[in-house]
Motif scaffolding. Structure first.
Motif, mmCIF file in Angstrom:
data_model
loop_
_atom_site.group_PDB
_atom_site.id
_atom_site.type_symbol
_atom_site.label_atom_id
_atom_site.label_comp_id
_atom_site.label_asym_id
_atom_site.label_seq_id
_atom_site.Cartn_x
_atom_site.Cartn_y
_atom_site.Cartn_z
ATOM 1 N N MET A 5 0.844 -1.157 0.000
ATOM 2 C CA MET A 5 0.000 0.000 0.000
ATOM 3 C C MET A 5 0.898 1.231 0.000
ATOM 4 S SD MET A 5 -3.260 0.718 0.479
ATOM 5 C CE MET A 5 -4.424 1.755 1.192
ATOM 6 N N GLU B 63 2.641 -1.199 3.686
ATOM 7 C CA GLU B 63 2.460 -2.651 3.718
ATOM 8 C C GLU B 63 2.362 -3.153 2.292
ATOM 9 O OE1 GLU B 63 -2.388 -2.628 4.341
ATOM 10 O OE2 GLU B 63 -1.132 -3.466 5.884
ATOM 11 N N ASP B 64 2.697 -4.439 2.102
ATOM 12 C CA ASP B 64 2.593 -4.969 0.750
ATOM 13 C C ASP B 64 1.125 -5.230 0.404
ATOM 14 O OD1 ASP B 64 1.797 -7.760 1.197
ATOM 15 O OD2 ASP B 64 3.822 -8.086 1.927
ATOM 16 N N SER B 65 0.863 -5.392 -0.865
ATOM 17 C CA SER B 65 -0.511 -5.530 -1.354
ATOM 18 C C SER B 65 -1.208 -6.777 -0.835
ATOM 19 C CB SER B 65 -0.531 -5.551 -2.880
ATOM 20 O OG SER B 65 -0.050 -4.342 -3.386
ATOM 21 N N THR C 5 -0.741 -8.267 2.084
ATOM 22 C CA THR C 5 -1.140 -7.998 3.468
ATOM 23 C C THR C 5 -2.379 -7.124 3.479
ATOM 24 O OG1 THR C 5 1.153 -8.169 4.206
ATOM 25 C CG2 THR C 5 -0.384 -7.011 5.665
ATOM 26 N N TRP C 6 -2.400 -6.122 2.635
ATOM 27 C CA TRP C 6 -3.575 -5.264 2.520
ATOM 28 C C TRP C 6 -4.803 -6.090 2.117
ATOM 29 C CZ3 TRP C 6 -7.026 -4.323 -1.334
ATOM 30 C CH2 TRP C 6 -7.918 -3.277 -1.116
ATOM 31 N N ARG D 282 -6.368 -7.974 4.912
ATOM 32 C CA ARG D 282 -7.118 -7.104 5.832
ATOM 33 C C ARG D 282 -8.424 -6.605 5.219
ATOM 34 N NH1 ARG D 282 -5.698 -2.628 7.788
ATOM 35 N NH2 ARG D 282 -4.280 -1.874 6.202
ATOM 36 N N HIS D 283 -8.587 -6.797 3.908
ATOM 37 C CA HIS D 283 -9.792 -6.323 3.213
ATOM 38 C C HIS D 283 -10.399 -7.428 2.334
ATOM 39 C CE1 HIS D 283 -7.486 -2.639 4.139
ATOM 40 N NE2 HIS D 283 -8.682 -2.135 4.366
#
Length: 154
Positions: A1, A14-16, A18-19, A22-23
């Motif tokens: 992100m 944060e890397d994509s 990990t993002w 979380r979503h």
């Protein structure tokens, strides 16, 4: 992100993948990660890139998706053999705002085993060579690409 920092600079927070974890609502219909939906995304991706229906099976708690064509290498944005992705790769072959299903797999699956030209190897998680999925991979010798996965990463 990526977020803007000082003028002219960008800070990575944060890397994509990990993002994405979380979503999950961006990737799953009911907002919760599902192995059934991951398998469906992979099947759709294989069909889109190879113009053939993959073999989709269950081996105990594993999903196994196999194709005679190596779909990792096909498409505008190829997938690395070891699924070492740090970004959500675009999947323009399916349409605007779609990501390669392998990126969703890498972000959410707990255990992943991939078989390709280099043989079978674990790319994520802990999988013993005596696990029943390895027998299924041995039976897939005529396929150029096989992906097996199970579980959702917590």
């Amino acid at each position: 992100m990526l977020i803007p920092d000082a003028p002219g600079t960008i800070r990575i927070i944060e890397d994509s993948l990990t993002w994405a974890r979380r979503h999950p609502s961006y990737f799953f219909k009911d907002g919760k990660a599902s192995t059934n939906e991951i398998a469906s995304y992979l099947q759709q991706g294989v069909e889109t890139l190879t113009n053939e229906a993959p073999c989709v099976e269950r081996v105990e708690d594993w999903w196994v998706i196999a194709s005679h064509n190596d779909w990792f290498r096909l498409g505008r944005f190829p997938i690395p053999e070891d699924l070492s992705l740090s970004n959500l790769l675009a999947f323009p072959e399916l349409g605007q705002n779609f990501v390669r299903p392998e990126a969703v797999l890498a972000a959410f699956a707990k255990d992943i085993v991939v078989q390709g030209s280099a043989g079978a190897h674990v790319v994520k998680g802990t999988v013993q060579t005596r696990d029943p999925v390895y027998l299924r991979l041995e039976e897939s010798a005529g396929c150029s690409r096989v992906v097996a996965f199970r579980g959702i990463e917590a």
